[in-house]
Design an enzyme around this catalytic site. Structure first.
Site, mmCIF file in Angstrom:
data_model
loop_
_atom_site.group_PDB
_atom_site.id
_atom_site.type_symbol
_atom_site.label_atom_id
_atom_site.label_comp_id
_atom_site.label_asym_id
_atom_site.label_seq_id
_atom_site.Cartn_x
_atom_site.Cartn_y
_atom_site.Cartn_z
ATOM 1 N N HIS A 136 1.052 -1.585 0.055
ATOM 2 C CA HIS A 136 0.181 -0.069 -0.355
ATOM 3 C C HIS A 136 0.607 1.637 0.160
ATOM 4 C CE1 HIS A 136 0.167 -0.716 4.402
ATOM 5 N NE2 HIS A 136 0.996 0.610 4.412
HETATM 6 P P1 TYD Z 1 -1.639 -4.221 8.043
HETATM 7 O O1 TYD Z 1 -2.288 -2.492 6.997
HETATM 8 O O2 TYD Z 1 -3.104 -5.070 7.205
HETATM 9 O O3 TYD Z 1 -1.045 -4.079 8.015
HETATM 10 P P2 TYD Z 1 0.551 -3.997 6.490
HETATM 11 O O4 TYD Z 1 -0.194 -3.560 5.351
HETATM 12 O O5 TYD Z 1 1.915 -3.327 6.924
HETATM 13 O O6 TYD Z 1 1.114 -5.389 6.176
HETATM 14 O O7 TYD Z 1 -3.114 -4.591 8.921
HETATM 15 C C1 TYD Z 1 -3.437 -5.073 9.800
HETATM 16 C C2 TYD Z 1 -4.089 -4.950 10.304
HETATM 17 O O8 TYD Z 1 -3.814 -4.408 11.607
HETATM 18 C C3 TYD Z 1 -5.333 -4.306 10.129
HETATM 19 O O9 TYD Z 1 -6.916 -5.152 11.002
HETATM 20 C C4 TYD Z 1 -5.137 -3.142 10.380
HETATM 21 C C5 TYD Z 1 -4.906 -2.805 12.480
HETATM 22 N N1 TYD Z 1 -3.952 -1.694 12.287
HETATM 23 C C6 TYD Z 1 -3.816 -0.736 12.659
HETATM 24 O O10 TYD Z 1 -5.542 -0.753 13.842
HETATM 25 N N2 TYD Z 1 -3.430 0.134 13.720
HETATM 26 C C7 TYD Z 1 -2.655 0.684 12.543
HETATM 27 O O11 TYD Z 1 -1.590 1.646 13.209
HETATM 28 C C8 TYD Z 1 -2.165 -0.623 11.592
HETATM 29 C C9 TYD Z 1 -1.152 0.316 10.901
HETATM 30 C C10 TYD Z 1 -2.230 -1.177 11.632
#
Ligand code: TYD
Length: 136
Positions: A49
């Site tokens: 992303h």
């Molecule tokens: P995700 O965006 O899938 O992580 P990445 O893109 O880094 O692999 O996030 C995983 C989960 O954590 C998703 O359910 C959203 C949650 N999350 C939060 O609640 N707060 C945050 O600050 C972040 C980064 C993720």
């Protein structure tokens, strides 16, 4: 500056090492959020992303991992394997994290609160967003 490796000052003595980070000093923004990844499953690649507004500093405070960066024109691969190094990633940068060592702890300092509407999760949409053109 879209991304940059920052070498933090190490305060070392015969007891060991210490790194201190303050907002608007070592970290070039106000820190609104901290999150970290650990116990990352072998072979996992995550991220996929970009953010419209969010700036971040990624620090692998234990173990190692790699970061793939893409600004819509150029790409870069960055290895994070030093506790005293931070990777600054500006907004409008596609990122993927991979090659996590089993003991990796990747800590992220973020300039904004978590906001799903700040995410661009579709690569094609990202390219259109940063290039300002309809690519279809
Ligand atoms: P995700 O965006 O899938 O992580 P990445 O893109 O880094 O692999 O996030 C995983 C989960 O954590 C998703 O359910 C959203 C949650 N999350 C939060 O609640 N707060 C945050 O600050 C972040 C980064 C993720």
């Amino acid at each position: 500056m879209k991304y940059k490796i920052i070498n933090f000052q190490k305060h070392g003595d015969d007891r060991g090492m210490l790194v201190a980070l303050e907002e608007n000093k070592e970290i070039p923004f106000n820190i609104k959020r901290v999150y970290y990844m650990y116990d990352t499953v072998a072979g996992v690649r995550r991220g996929y992303h970009a953010h419209k507004k969010l700036q971040q500093i990624l620090i692998c405070i234990h173990g190692s991992c790699k970061i793939h960066l893409d600004d819509g024109f150029d790409t870069a691969e960055v290895v994070l394997d030093k506790q005293f190094q931070g990777l600054y990633v500006a907004n409008n940068m596609w990122r993927e994290m991979y090659d996590f060592s089993p003991d990796a702890v990747l800590m992220v300092l973020a300039s904004e609160y978590y906001d799903e509407s700040d995410y661009i999760r579709n690569y094609h949409e990202f390219l259109e967003y940063v290039r300002g053109e309809d690519l279809l």
